[in-house]
Design an enzyme around this catalytic site. Structure first.
Site, short mmCIF file in Angstrom:
data_model
loop_
_atom_site.label_atom_id
_atom_site.label_comp_id
_atom_site.label_asym_id
_atom_site.label_seq_id
_atom_site.Cartn_x
_atom_site.Cartn_y
_atom_site.Cartn_z
N HIS A 60 -40.06 112.60 -91.06
CA HIS A 60 -39.39 113.58 -90.55
C HIS A 60 -38.67 112.94 -89.22
CE1 HIS A 60 -41.88 117.26 -91.88
NE2 HIS A 60 -41.28 116.74 -92.82
N GLU A 62 -38.36 113.81 -86.19
CA GLU A 62 -39.26 113.52 -84.98
C GLU A 62 -40.00 112.26 -84.92
OE1 GLU A 62 -39.15 116.27 -86.85
OE2 GLU A 62 -39.92 118.12 -85.75
N CYS A 90 -42.64 120.81 -86.97
CA CYS A 90 -43.99 121.21 -87.85
C CYS A 90 -45.27 120.96 -87.52
CB CYS A 90 -43.61 120.73 -89.49
SG CYS A 90 -44.04 118.93 -89.43
N CYS A 93 -45.38 116.84 -86.96
CA CYS A 93 -44.68 116.30 -85.73
C CYS A 93 -45.26 116.91 -84.54
CB CYS A 93 -43.34 116.74 -85.95
SG CYS A 93 -42.65 115.88 -87.54
#
Ligand code: ZN
Length: 166
Positions: A60, A62, A90, A93
């Site tokens: 992801h 992040e 999410c 993260c």
């Protein structure tokens, strides 16, 4: 003088950099999400979603931005750092953000289906955990959510077209 959070202009500047990252994801046919980590007014980590390319669930935006920031600071502690991300983080993260002790998180669009900051959970501000994060939402929010909407619209259009060709 507010010292802890950056000015609206600075917020928009860094969010625009996160949006630039998201555009990189889009070029790779990835869901367009981008993030940057800022320390002392400098970007020290950037990332865009690359889950499909690497078939890795941890890729992801992040996570990648945080990993780069840790490498640059030679530390897992990002105590004086801010994270800018185009979409509400999410669960995974948010966990990384808390573990890295990031100070401020600025996000663009909410994620009603998976957001763990405001939508489904409030992980970053949960007082039971040993670290809480200042959260600022809706930074260039319309732009961030339009980018996602147009991406998914385009995918649906392509799918329809593929079905028609069969
Ligand atoms: Zn995530």
């Amino acid at each position: 003088m507010e010292k802890n959070n950056s000015s609206l202009l600075a917020q928009q500047k860094f969010m625009r950099m996160a949006i630039d990252e998201a555009q990189q994801a889009k070029i790779l046919n990835e869901v367009p999400i981008g993030a940057v980590v800022v320390h002392d007014g400098q970007v020290i980590g950037r990332g865009h979603n690359m889950r499909e390319k690497f078939q890795d669930v941890t890729y992801h935006a992040e996570m990648l931005a945080i990993m780069e920031a840790c490498t640059n600071l030679h530390s897992w502690r990002l105590e004086d750092c801010d994270l800018y991300v185009t979409l509400e983080p999410c669960i995974m993260c948010s966990g990384a953000i808390i573990n890295a002790r990031i100070k401020n998180v600025y996000y663009g669009a909410p994620d009603p289906k998976a957001g763990a900051v405001d939508s489904l959970y409030h992980l970053l501000t949960d007082s039971r955990l040993n670290h809480q994060v200042n959260v600022y939402s809706g930074i260039l929010g319309d732009e961030c959510s339009q980018m996602l909407k147009s991406f998914f619209r385009e995918i649906r259009r392509r799918r329809k077209e593929a079905r028609r060709k069969k």
